[in-house]
Design a protein around this motif. Structure first.
Motif, mmCIF file in Angstrom:
data_model
loop_
_atom_site.group_PDB
_atom_site.id
_atom_site.type_symbol
_atom_site.label_atom_id
_atom_site.label_comp_id
_atom_site.label_asym_id
_atom_site.label_seq_id
_atom_site.Cartn_x
_atom_site.Cartn_y
_atom_site.Cartn_z
ATOM 1 N N ALA A 92 0.831 -1.201 0.000
ATOM 2 C CA ALA A 92 0.000 0.000 0.000
ATOM 3 C C ALA A 92 0.870 1.257 0.000
ATOM 4 C CB ALA A 92 -0.906 0.007 1.222
ATOM 5 N N ILE A 93 0.318 2.314 -0.519
ATOM 6 C CA ILE A 93 0.957 3.628 -0.469
ATOM 7 C C ILE A 93 0.632 4.224 0.899
ATOM 8 C CG2 ILE A 93 0.958 5.938 -1.477
ATOM 9 C CD1 ILE A 93 0.089 4.583 -4.148
ATOM 10 N N THR A 94 1.664 4.700 1.600
ATOM 11 C CA THR A 94 1.434 5.284 2.920
ATOM 12 C C THR A 94 0.839 6.681 2.779
ATOM 13 O OG1 THR A 94 3.610 6.315 3.063
ATOM 14 C CG2 THR A 94 3.420 4.018 3.857
ATOM 15 N N LYS A 95 0.286 7.192 3.867
ATOM 16 C CA LYS A 95 -0.284 8.537 3.828
ATOM 17 C C LYS A 95 0.758 9.594 3.483
ATOM 18 C CE LYS A 95 -4.319 7.653 6.627
ATOM 19 N NZ LYS A 95 -5.068 7.957 7.837
ATOM 20 N N PRO A 96 1.953 9.550 4.081
ATOM 21 C CA PRO A 96 2.965 10.539 3.678
ATOM 22 C C PRO A 96 3.340 10.425 2.186
ATOM 23 C CG PRO A 96 3.580 9.519 5.764
ATOM 24 C CD PRO A 96 2.403 8.752 5.226
ATOM 25 N N GLN A 97 3.451 9.195 1.692
ATOM 26 C CA GLN A 97 3.751 8.999 0.268
ATOM 27 C C GLN A 97 2.614 9.522 -0.595
ATOM 28 O OE1 GLN A 97 4.388 4.769 0.457
ATOM 29 N NE2 GLN A 97 6.611 4.967 0.672
ATOM 30 N N ALA A 102 0.588 13.294 -4.452
ATOM 31 C CA ALA A 102 -0.445 14.279 -4.786
ATOM 32 C C ALA A 102 0.194 15.606 -5.175
ATOM 33 C CB ALA A 102 -1.387 14.469 -3.601
ATOM 34 N N LYS A 103 1.203 15.996 -4.432
ATOM 35 C CA LYS A 103 1.900 17.249 -4.747
ATOM 36 C C LYS A 103 2.623 17.142 -6.094
ATOM 37 C CE LYS A 103 4.872 20.671 -2.665
ATOM 38 N NZ LYS A 103 5.652 21.056 -1.493
ATOM 39 N N ARG A 104 3.262 16.028 -6.336
ATOM 40 C CA ARG A 104 4.004 15.816 -7.589
ATOM 41 C C ARG A 104 3.077 15.895 -8.800
ATOM 42 N NH1 ARG A 104 8.199 11.979 -9.116
ATOM 43 N NH2 ARG A 104 9.437 13.152 -7.662
ATOM 44 N N PHE A 105 1.891 15.265 -8.698
ATOM 45 C CA PHE A 105 0.983 15.177 -9.838
ATOM 46 C C PHE A 105 -0.163 16.183 -9.797
ATOM 47 C CE2 PHE A 105 2.750 10.799 -9.557
ATOM 48 C CZ PHE A 105 3.382 10.774 -10.791
ATOM 49 N N ALA A 106 -0.192 17.025 -8.763
ATOM 50 C CA ALA A 106 -1.238 18.053 -8.610
ATOM 51 C C ALA A 106 -2.639 17.432 -8.610
ATOM 52 C CB ALA A 106 -1.109 19.128 -9.680
ATOM 53 N N VAL A 107 -2.809 16.424 -7.763
ATOM 54 C CA VAL A 107 -4.098 15.757 -7.595
ATOM 55 C C VAL A 107 -4.385 15.628 -6.100
ATOM 56 C CG1 VAL A 107 -3.939 14.469 -9.771
ATOM 57 C CG2 VAL A 107 -3.083 13.442 -7.663
ATOM 58 N N GLU A 108 -5.539 15.078 -5.768
ATOM 59 C CA GLU A 108 -5.911 14.877 -4.362
ATOM 60 C C GLU A 108 -5.181 13.662 -3.786
ATOM 61 O OE1 GLU A 108 -7.930 16.703 -2.345
ATOM 62 O OE2 GLU A 108 -7.902 18.144 -3.988
ATOM 63 N N PRO A 109 -4.680 13.754 -2.555
ATOM 64 C CA PRO A 109 -4.013 12.603 -1.938
ATOM 65 C C PRO A 109 -4.911 11.372 -1.821
ATOM 66 C CG PRO A 109 -3.670 14.591 -0.611
ATOM 67 C CD PRO A 109 -4.642 14.942 -1.705
ATOM 68 N N ALA A 110 -6.216 11.571 -1.711
ATOM 69 C CA ALA A 110 -7.157 10.456 -1.548
ATOM 70 C C ALA A 110 -7.088 9.466 -2.714
ATOM 71 C CB ALA A 110 -8.577 10.982 -1.404
ATOM 72 N N LEU A 111 -6.621 9.905 -3.872
ATOM 73 C CA LEU A 111 -6.499 8.987 -5.010
ATOM 74 C C LEU A 111 -5.526 7.854 -4.737
ATOM 75 C CD1 LEU A 111 -6.394 11.468 -8.028
ATOM 76 C CD2 LEU A 111 -8.247 9.935 -7.397
ATOM 77 N N PHE A 112 -4.601 8.088 -3.804
ATOM 78 C CA PHE A 112 -3.550 7.107 -3.531
ATOM 79 C C PHE A 112 -3.789 6.310 -2.247
ATOM 80 C CE2 PHE A 112 -1.593 10.655 -5.898
ATOM 81 C CZ PHE A 112 -1.255 9.954 -7.051
ATOM 82 N N ILE A 113 -4.951 6.498 -1.625
ATOM 83 C CA ILE A 113 -5.262 5.809 -0.380
ATOM 84 C C ILE A 113 -6.328 4.753 -0.653
ATOM 85 C CG2 ILE A 113 -6.152 6.076 1.968
ATOM 86 C CD1 ILE A 113 -3.470 7.479 1.561
ATOM 87 N N ASP A 114 -6.075 3.531 -0.183
ATOM 88 C CA ASP A 114 -7.057 2.451 -0.323
ATOM 89 C C ASP A 114 -8.217 2.691 0.608
ATOM 90 O OD1 ASP A 114 -6.820 0.384 -2.191
ATOM 91 O OD2 ASP A 114 -5.123 -0.487 -1.126
ATOM 92 N N LEU A 115 -9.424 2.644 0.069
ATOM 93 C CA LEU A 115 -10.624 2.759 0.887
ATOM 94 C C LEU A 115 -11.207 1.379 1.099
ATOM 95 C CD1 LEU A 115 -12.314 5.861 -0.760
ATOM 96 C CD2 LEU A 115 -10.959 5.782 1.324
ATOM 97 N N PRO A 116 -11.809 1.143 2.263
ATOM 98 C CA PRO A 116 -12.381 -0.197 2.529
ATOM 99 C C PRO A 116 -13.558 -0.494 1.620
ATOM 100 C CG PRO A 116 -12.764 1.306 4.386
ATOM 101 C CD PRO A 116 -11.959 2.042 3.364
#
Length: 116
Positions: A92-97, A102-116
């Motif tokens: 999994a991608i960690t929250k800090p990652q 998100a900053k690198r690609f100018a998107v929302e961090p939530a795109l990289f977090i697994d949701l249940p």
């Protein structure tokens, strides 16, 4: 009133399409466009229930779009093998990652977090 069927939604799409293609809209056309787009969006969210992409799929897509390789993400992930594990969905991608991506690609961090 929301469209009640796919056919009604398609009719609204046929009306809003030419309005969106215009270079400039009258105030009335602008208001109509805003209402139609809102109605269409609500119908499609309720009717189609789009699936959320997996975080590793989002990352792979963004890497491809930005012509990046695994080594280009070594400022975010500690090793190439870690990037590889993430891209295969094995880790999994960690929250800090997620924040750094998100900053690198100018998107929302939530795109990289697994949701249940």
């Amino acid at each position: 009133m929301l469209p009640r069927s796919v056919k009604e939604n398609q009719r609204l799409l046929a009306i809003v399409g030419p309005l969106l293609d215009k270079d400039s809209l009258t105030p009335e056309e602008s208001a109509l466009t805003e209402v139609l787009v809102t109605l269409i969006h609500r119908f499609e969210q309720d009717h189609y229930k789009p699936e959320r992409s997996k975080p590793h799929e989002v990352l792979a897509y963004l890497m491809e779009e930005h012509d990046l390789r695994q080594r280009d993400l070594l400022d975010i992930f500690p090793t190439r093998s870690r990037v590889s594990e993430v891209l295969r969905g094995k880790r999994a991608i960690t929250k800090p990652q997620a924040g750094m991506l998100a900053k690198r690609f100018a998107v929302e961090p939530a795109l990289f977090i697994d949701l249940p």
